[in-house]
Design an enzyme around this catalytic site. Structure first.
Site, short mmCIF file in Angstrom:
data_model
loop_
_atom_site.label_atom_id
_atom_site.label_comp_id
_atom_site.label_asym_id
_atom_site.label_seq_id
_atom_site.Cartn_x
_atom_site.Cartn_y
_atom_site.Cartn_z
N HIS A 116 5.12 25.14 7.20
CA HIS A 116 6.55 25.01 6.40
C HIS A 116 6.74 26.08 5.58
O HIS A 116 7.82 26.06 4.73
CB HIS A 116 6.35 23.65 5.86
CG HIS A 116 5.44 23.62 4.58
ND1 HIS A 116 4.19 23.24 4.53
CD2 HIS A 116 5.75 24.04 3.09
CE1 HIS A 116 3.51 23.24 3.31
NE2 HIS A 116 4.68 23.70 2.57
C1 UD1 Z 1 8.21 22.75 -1.04
C2 UD1 Z 1 7.45 23.32 -1.85
C3 UD1 Z 1 6.15 23.71 -1.30
C4 UD1 Z 1 5.22 22.61 -0.76
C5 UD1 Z 1 6.06 21.73 0.33
C6 UD1 Z 1 5.52 20.64 0.60
C7 UD1 Z 1 8.55 24.84 -3.31
C8 UD1 Z 1 9.35 26.20 -3.62
N1 UD1 Z 1 8.24 24.51 -2.16
O1 UD1 Z 1 8.43 23.49 0.11
O2 UD1 Z 1 5.16 24.29 -2.53
O3 UD1 Z 1 3.90 23.00 -0.37
O4 UD1 Z 1 7.30 21.49 -0.54
O5 UD1 Z 1 6.24 20.21 1.73
O6 UD1 Z 1 9.06 23.83 -4.22
N2 UD1 Z 1 14.15 18.36 3.79
C9 UD1 Z 1 14.44 17.32 4.23
N3 UD1 Z 1 13.89 16.17 4.21
C10 UD1 Z 1 12.74 15.83 3.21
C11 UD1 Z 1 12.58 17.22 2.45
C12 UD1 Z 1 13.07 18.26 2.70
O7 UD1 Z 1 15.37 17.35 5.39
O8 UD1 Z 1 12.46 15.00 2.86
C13 UD1 Z 1 14.61 19.75 3.87
C14 UD1 Z 1 15.59 20.47 2.61
O9 UD1 Z 1 16.62 19.60 2.65
C15 UD1 Z 1 15.21 21.61 2.91
C16 UD1 Z 1 14.07 22.03 3.62
O10 UD1 Z 1 13.73 20.54 4.09
O11 UD1 Z 1 16.35 22.19 3.47
C17 UD1 Z 1 12.88 22.42 2.75
O12 UD1 Z 1 12.46 21.69 1.62
P1 UD1 Z 1 12.33 22.39 0.33
O13 UD1 Z 1 11.98 21.33 -0.89
O14 UD1 Z 1 13.06 23.29 -0.16
O15 UD1 Z 1 10.81 23.23 0.50
P2 UD1 Z 1 9.60 22.75 1.34
O16 UD1 Z 1 9.34 24.01 2.34
O17 UD1 Z 1 9.33 21.52 1.42
#
Ligand code: UD1
Length: 368
Positions: free
Chosen positions: A214
């Site tokens: 991820h």
């Molecule tokens: C974040 C953390 C990372 C952690 C990881 C665990 C930061 C910089 N990164 O990264 O340290 O290891 O979480 O998973 O804070 N999304 C969904 N549904 C959800 C959650 C997220 O669709 O329930 C989508 C978001 O809208 C976004 C993408 O997934 O487009 C990534 O989510 P984001 O929170 O930006 O970062 P992670 O990669 O999860």
């Protein structure tokens, strides 16, 4: 004593579950007027049922008092909006301490808001370093440590990292190696967790590896994502690969038209199913910070799909292989973990009581 806790992303739910449980235990053993009152802020960074809600229900985390609903945004927009909304809650709650976990944007936003209001910050999982400032998580770690008053480190290495950065010269900062709250979680929940029928049926089908990806660098970078999926697809032709797919990874696989029918992609799973998958897998492939260690807790090797790791003791100890997004290195490492039989009895992550130590340290220093 009033504590406000910030959570927002999946790994923080696991960590907060441990400390909230330790707070409840402390309260049960003390008169109400000497108790700790915890209010949880959920930023909404992760918001799906299987990225958030399932953790609260399975791990019995207290219901967040404040839900900010800030998810699915760029780093700047997400962090900025969180700072603004967390500040408003802190002004209302007026806690003695702000408790933050790990290295996410939610951690940084919480710490920034509190520091400007002169609310002392306790950082759980302090001192970790990958020494790669291109990682958003490394930026968050370094900044949050610098403005925290309690630095609760999970390992001796984390304490040493802070010493190298000159933290021993800061008299107002308390640094303590309390152990890893994720180890507390693994010990506690493996006794009570139940695997869902869906995952159980997959486990029963025979030998498999567990994989997750991820990180920004492995998802937004097409070459890296293609290489990783191709390598895992190759391995899956021999040994099944079960891959709970993070929403970010799913999004970029679709955008780059990357497919691998050999891999068993499933929706993200809750903590109990993760324990089930870890218990029975032949090994782990991951770029997750937490899963590298959870593999160790369950006596499995992890092939780390990154170029640096914060958990260096697992690589130097020969348990984990740091391979990055390199096709050949991934396949070589897979051959090695099939043969090697490391001794997993050493435990550099404390004794399973990190949560209680954190609570006691906060009480001791606030009562004096
Ligand atoms: C974040 C953390 C990372 C952690 C990881 C665990 C930061 C910089 N990164 O990264 O340290 O290891 O979480 O998973 O804070 N999304 C969904 N549904 C959800 C959650 C997220 O669709 O329930 C989508 C978001 O809208 C976004 C993408 O997934 O487009 C990534 O989510 P984001 O929170 O930006 O970062 P992670 O990669 O999860």
């Amino acid at each position: 004593m009033k504590i406000v806790t910030i959570v927002g992303a999946r790994p923080q739910f696991v960590k907060a579950a441990v400390v909230s449980r330790a707070i409840e235990k402390y309260n049960a053993a003390h008169p109400a007027d000497r108790g700790i009152h915890e209010s949880i802020i959920h930023t909404g960074q992760h918001y799906d049922e299987n990225m958030s809600d399932i953790f609260f229900s399975q791990m019995q985390i207290p219901k967040p008092k404040h839900h900010l609903h800030i998810g699915g945004k760029s780093h700047g927009a997400m962090t900025g909006q969180m700072v603004e909304k967390i500040e408003a809650v802190l002004l209302q709650e007026k806690p003695a301490v702000l408790l933050v976990y790990g290295d996410t944007n939610s951690t940084l936003a919480g710490a920034l808001a509190a520091s400007k209001l002169h609310i002392p910050i306790a950082h759980v999982e302090a001192g970790l370093r990958s020494h790669n400032m291109a990682m958003p998580e490394e930026i968050n770690r370094v900044l949050v440590d610098r403005i925290s008053q309690w630095l609760f480190c999970p390992t001796r290495q984390a304490v040493e990292n802070l010493m190298k950065e000159g933290y021993d010269g800061f008299s107002s900062v308390a640094i303590e190696n309390v152990g890893d709250v994720m180890y507390d979680a693994a010990l506690f929940y493996q006794e009570i967790s139940q695997t869902s029928e869906y995952i159980e049926s997959k486990i029963q089908q025979g030998s498999y590896y567990l994989a997750t990806i991820h990180r920004q660098d492995n998802t937004e970078n097409k070459t890296n994502l293609e290489t990783l999926v191709k390598a895992l697809g190759h391995i899956a032709a021999q040994t099944k690969v079960i891959f709970p797919l993070h929403p970010r990874t799913k999004k970029y696989m679709e955008q780059f038209s990357i497919e691998a029918p050999q891999i068993d992609f499933i929706d993200p799973v809750g903590y109990f199913d993760m324990i089930g998958l870890l218990r029975h897998c032949a090994g782990v492939f991951s770029d997750s910070g937490g899963l590298q260690k959870e593999a160790y807790f369950f006596k499995k090797s992890c092939i780390v799909l990154r170029d640096q790791t914060e958990w260096t003791e697992l690589v130097s100890g020969g348990y984990n292989k740091l391979v990055g997004a390199h096709y050949d290195r991934i396949l070589t490492a897979e051959n090695e973990i099939r043969i090697e039989k490391p001794d997993f009895s050493r435990m550099p992550y404390g004794n399973g009581h990190a949560g209680e130590k954190i609570v006691q340290a906060l009480v001791d220093s606030l009562e004096t």
